[in-house]
Design a protein around this motif. Structure first.
Motif, PDB file in Angstrom:
ATOM      1  N   LYS A 336      -0.492   4.635  -1.613  1.00  0.00           N
ATOM      2  CA  LYS A 336       0.972   4.627  -1.649  1.00  0.00           C
ATOM      3  C   LYS A 336       1.509   3.916  -0.416  1.00  0.00           C
ATOM      4  O   LYS A 336       0.773   3.620   0.517  1.00  0.00           O
ATOM      5  N   GLY A 337       2.828   3.677  -0.410  1.00  0.00           N
ATOM      6  CA  GLY A 337       3.474   3.098   0.751  1.00  0.00           C
ATOM      7  C   GLY A 337       2.944   1.721   1.081  1.00  0.00           C
ATOM      8  O   GLY A 337       2.581   0.933   0.201  1.00  0.00           O
ATOM      9  N   ARG A 338       2.893   1.398   2.368  1.00  0.00           N
ATOM     10  CA  ARG A 338       2.427   0.092   2.801  1.00  0.00           C
ATOM     11  C   ARG A 338       0.994  -0.166   2.331  1.00  0.00           C
ATOM     12  O   ARG A 338       0.651  -1.288   1.952  1.00  0.00           O
ATOM     13  N   CYS A 339       0.160   0.859   2.383  1.00  0.00           N
ATOM     14  CA  CYS A 339      -1.230   0.677   1.949  1.00  0.00           C
ATOM     15  C   CYS A 339      -1.301   0.327   0.465  1.00  0.00           C
ATOM     16  O   CYS A 339      -2.114  -0.495   0.042  1.00  0.00           O
ATOM     17  N   GLY A 340      -0.444   0.954  -0.333  1.00  0.00           N
ATOM     18  CA  GLY A 340      -0.457   0.681  -1.768  1.00  0.00           C
ATOM     19  C   GLY A 340      -0.023  -0.729  -2.108  1.00  0.00           C
ATOM     20  O   GLY A 340      -0.499  -1.319  -3.086  1.00  0.00           O
ATOM     21  N   ASP A 341       0.897  -1.295  -1.312  1.00  0.00           N
ATOM     22  CA  ASP A 341       1.416  -2.627  -1.588  1.00  0.00           C
ATOM     23  C   ASP A 341       0.749  -3.720  -0.755  1.00  0.00           C
ATOM     24  O   ASP A 341       1.114  -4.889  -0.860  1.00  0.00           O
ATOM     25  N   CYS A 342      -0.223  -3.356   0.054  1.00  0.00           N
ATOM     26  CA  CYS A 342      -0.879  -4.306   0.946  1.00  0.00           C
ATOM     27  C   CYS A 342      -1.655  -5.360   0.157  1.00  0.00           C
ATOM     28  O   CYS A 342      -2.322  -5.048  -0.836  1.00  0.00           O
ATOM     29  N   ALA A 343      -1.599  -6.605   0.627  1.00  0.00           N
ATOM     30  CA  ALA A 343      -2.313  -7.701  -0.030  1.00  0.00           C
ATOM     31  C   ALA A 343      -3.798  -7.720   0.317  1.00  0.00           C
ATOM     32  O   ALA A 343      -4.540  -8.548  -0.217  1.00  0.00           O
ATOM     33  N   PHE A 344      -4.232  -6.797   1.202  1.00  0.00           N
ATOM     34  CA  PHE A 344      -5.618  -6.816   1.674  1.00  0.00           C
ATOM     35  C   PHE A 344      -6.368  -5.521   1.340  1.00  0.00           C
ATOM     36  O   PHE A 344      -7.306  -5.146   2.033  1.00  0.00           O
ATOM     37  N   LYS A 345      -5.939  -4.847   0.275  1.00  0.00           N
ATOM     38  CA  LYS A 345      -6.614  -3.606  -0.112  1.00  0.00           C
ATOM     39  C   LYS A 345      -8.097  -3.834  -0.364  1.00  0.00           C
ATOM     40  O   LYS A 345      -8.926  -2.976  -0.072  1.00  0.00           O
ATOM     41  N   VAL A 347     -10.029  -5.788   1.165  1.00  0.00           N
ATOM     42  CA  VAL A 347     -10.713  -5.942   2.443  1.00  0.00           C
ATOM     43  C   VAL A 347     -10.799  -4.616   3.176  1.00  0.00           C
ATOM     44  O   VAL A 347     -11.862  -4.226   3.675  1.00  0.00           O
ATOM     45  N   CYS A 348      -9.686  -3.920   3.240  1.00  0.00           N
ATOM     46  CA  CYS A 348      -9.565  -2.712   4.060  1.00  0.00           C
ATOM     47  C   CYS A 348      -9.965  -1.438   3.326  1.00  0.00           C
ATOM     48  O   CYS A 348     -10.413  -0.464   3.946  1.00  0.00           O
ATOM     49  N   GLY A 349      -9.792  -1.418   2.019  1.00  0.00           N
ATOM     50  CA  GLY A 349     -10.115  -0.228   1.241  1.00  0.00           C
ATOM     51  C   GLY A 349      -9.131   0.910   1.410  1.00  0.00           C
ATOM     52  O   GLY A 349      -9.399   2.031   0.984  1.00  0.00           O
ATOM     53  N   GLY A 350      -7.991   0.629   2.053  1.00  0.00           N
ATOM     54  CA  GLY A 350      -7.012   1.693   2.244  1.00  0.00           C
ATOM     55  C   GLY A 350      -7.140   2.403   3.576  1.00  0.00           C
ATOM     56  O   GLY A 350      -6.437   3.385   3.839  1.00  0.00           O
ATOM     57  N   ASN A 351      -8.060   1.926   4.425  1.00  0.00           N
ATOM     58  CA  ASN A 351      -8.202   2.467   5.775  1.00  0.00           C
ATOM     59  C   ASN A 351      -8.592   3.942   5.745  1.00  0.00           C
ATOM     60  O   ASN A 351      -9.190   4.426   4.789  1.00  0.00           O
ATOM     61  N   THR A 352      -8.264   4.691   6.789  1.00  0.00           N
ATOM     62  CA  THR A 352      -8.793   6.042   6.989  1.00  0.00           C
ATOM     63  C   THR A 352      -7.871   7.075   6.344  1.00  0.00           C
ATOM     64  O   THR A 352      -6.808   7.407   6.870  1.00  0.00           O
ATOM     65  N   ARG A 353      -8.294   7.601   5.224  1.00  0.00           N
ATOM     66  CA  ARG A 353      -7.457   8.495   4.432  1.00  0.00           C
ATOM     67  C   ARG A 353      -7.191   9.829   5.136  1.00  0.00           C
ATOM     68  O   ARG A 353      -6.168  10.465   4.900  1.00  0.00           O
ATOM     69  N   ALA A 365      -1.149   8.550   1.109  1.00  0.00           N
ATOM     70  CA  ALA A 365      -0.040   7.922   1.819  1.00  0.00           C
ATOM     71  C   ALA A 365      -0.570   6.823   2.740  1.00  0.00           C
ATOM     72  O   ALA A 365      -1.774   6.691   2.961  1.00  0.00           O
ATOM     73  N   GLU A 366       0.327   6.026   3.284  1.00  0.00           N
ATOM     74  CA  GLU A 366      -0.102   4.941   4.173  1.00  0.00           C
ATOM     75  C   GLU A 366      -0.724   5.505   5.445  1.00  0.00           C
ATOM     76  O   GLU A 366      -0.330   6.568   5.941  1.00  0.00           O
ATOM     77  N   ASP A 367      -1.707   4.788   5.955  1.00  0.00           N
ATOM     78  CA  ASP A 367      -2.375   5.194   7.187  1.00  0.00           C
ATOM     79  C   ASP A 367      -1.457   4.883   8.370  1.00  0.00           C
ATOM     80  O   ASP A 367      -1.115   3.722   8.604  1.00  0.00           O
ATOM     81  N   PRO A 368      -1.050   5.892   9.155  1.00  0.00           N
ATOM     82  CA  PRO A 368      -0.126   5.641  10.264  1.00  0.00           C
ATOM     83  C   PRO A 368      -0.727   4.811  11.387  1.00  0.00           C
ATOM     84  O   PRO A 368       0.011   4.333  12.250  1.00  0.00           O
ATOM     85  N   ALA A 369      -2.030   4.633  11.397  1.00  0.00           N
ATOM     86  CA  ALA A 369      -2.665   3.864  12.472  1.00  0.00           C
ATOM     87  C   ALA A 369      -2.853   2.392  12.114  1.00  0.00           C
ATOM     88  O   ALA A 369      -3.433   1.642  12.898  1.00  0.00           O
ATOM     89  N   CYS A 370      -2.366   1.956  10.946  1.00  0.00           N
ATOM     90  CA  CYS A 370      -2.405   0.525  10.646  1.00  0.00           C
ATOM     91  C   CYS A 370      -1.444  -0.177  11.588  1.00  0.00           C
ATOM     92  O   CYS A 370      -0.243   0.112  11.605  1.00  0.00           O
ATOM     93  N   TYR A 371      -1.947  -1.113  12.362  1.00  0.00           N
ATOM     94  CA  TYR A 371      -1.157  -1.756  13.412  1.00  0.00           C
ATOM     95  C   TYR A 371      -0.672  -3.149  13.016  1.00  0.00           C
ATOM     96  O   TYR A 371      -0.156  -3.903  13.846  1.00  0.00           O
TER      97      TYR A 371
END
Length: 402
Positions: A336-345, A347-353, A365-371
């Protein structure tokens, strides 16, 4: 884990990407005990220098080893607490070596390594990872015991003297970020084989100290330095393998560096390798067994248990119908959020859930540590995200895990 040096090598010596095929067997990180002689501020297991009830017996632990080997896991990492504090550590490590695991590693705070180096070397560990969170007094403050830095450094030197591959792990926070250049210099001076930068994960005492997580600008500066050092190491400087962990946005940040500095063809090649890797692997390529035998999607998911090896083999639990494992294995995940709409899912896999879960109560939800900025992840119209500002943890149990 994002293997920065490995993917950077693709710019020099390209190889075909290798995608996962068939049933994926996980790397297992096994926390053998919570007992530890240090009191680290970011400890995800909340360990202490006391015995803990309910940990696996010797017989139960031996049975786990047999099952893991029969299941065919690609690597086993013995961790803690401080694994060398467990009463039968060397018996378990000896049996693991006899069983012939393809890759056997030791994850330690390093303070006991020098005293046990002959036994460690004789076991032929493929890798020993030692944690340091700064130089001198900073490390000792971070780890709660005076003299911890000197003892851990003695462990590093003992490994090098015995020809044991050794790496340093550094968890970066606001308090110790300024020590990153010195840590890399230390690796060069001591001939360390690998440097692992760990981003803070909100679990255990790491959750309590989440306010110390580095600001995004500091994280970017750290990545710039790691990229610079890794590239220098591949081009004639002192060789040092650089990896990062617990923030898969690092791969996207690296890909942007490639795009700025290399051809479109090379950028596409590196991206194909990163997509074959797939980013965050919790619940798929990584698994955790805690000291009491509970199985988790990774070492930071202590609040979610797949089952216990005391009542069922790991192999059975991992291949069962657990709903969280099934959701984590989806590609793409239900983000969801930025992670859900990210063009690099891819590559990243959604980062640290687990960070999303700890902050919002929702693991998707989006990972708050995505910089990375919205523009950097392909989001040029932030209004379309429909993200509600976070106002506290969700307490709706229906949204806690699924």
């Amino acid at each position: 884990m994002f293997r920065l040096s490995q993917y950077m090598q693709e710019l020099i010596t390209p190889t075909p990407p290798r995608r996962r095929a068939g049933e994926v067997k996980p790397v297992v990180i096994w926390n053998l005990t919570r007992t530890c002689n240090l009191r680290c501020r970011h400890c995800y297991t909340t360990s202490a220098d006391v015995p803990f009830p309910g940990e696996l017996s010797h017989e139960q632990a031996m049975g786990v080893l047999e099952d893991l080997k029969a299941f065919g896991i690609p690597a086993l990492i013995l961790s803690g607490g401080e694994p060398l504090s467990r009463f039968d550590f060397f018996d378990l490590a000896t049996r693991a070596r006899e069983l012939g695991f393809r890759h056997l590693s030791l994850s330690t705070n390093g303070t006991k390594v020098a005293a046990e180096i002959d036994r460690i070397a004789d076991l032929g560990f493929d890798y020993v990872g030692i944690s340091l969170d700064g130089l001198g007094g900073m490390n000792d403050w971070f780890r709660g015991v005076d003299g911890a830095f000197v003892s851990a450094l003695a462990g590093v030197r003992a490994c090098k003297a015995k020809g044991v591959k050794v790496g340093l792990r550094f968890t970066i926070t606001e308090d110790n970020a300024q020590f990153l250049p010195g840590m890399l210099d230390l690796c060069e001076a001591e001939g360390v084989d690998k440097f692992y930068l760990s981003h803070l994960v909100y679990a255990g005492r790491g959750d309590k100290h989440r306010g110390e997580d580095t600001a995004h600008a500091r994280t970017r500066a750290a990545m710039d330095l790691l990229i610079e050092r890794a590239w220098a190491g591949l081009n004639g400087a002192a060789p040092l393998e650089v990896v990062t962990g617990n923030n898969d946005a690092d791969a996207v940040y690296f890909l942007a560096w490639v795009e700025r500095n290399f051809s479109a063809e090379k950028t596409a090649h590196v991206r194909s390798h990163l997509e074959a890797w797939g980013g965050n692997s919790s619940g798929l390529g990584v698994a955790n067994i805690d000291p009491q035998g509970k199985v988790h999607p990774d070492t930071y998911w202590s609040d979610y248990t797949v089952g216990s090896v005391k009542t069922a083999p790991f192999s059975q639990l991992w291949t069962g119908a657990d709903p969280m494992l099934a959701a984590l294995r989806q590609r793409p995940r239900p983000l969801k959020g930025r992670c859900g709409d990210c063009a690099f899912k891819a590559v990243c896999g959604g980062n640290t859930r687990i960070r999303a879960l700890q902050v919002t109560g929702d693991p998707w939800a989006e990972d708050p540590a995505c910089y990375l900025s919205n523009a950097e992840i392909g989001l040029h119209d932030s209004a379309r995200l429909g993200v509600t500002p976070f106002r506290g943890k969700s307490h709706d149990p229906a949204h806690r895990f699924l």
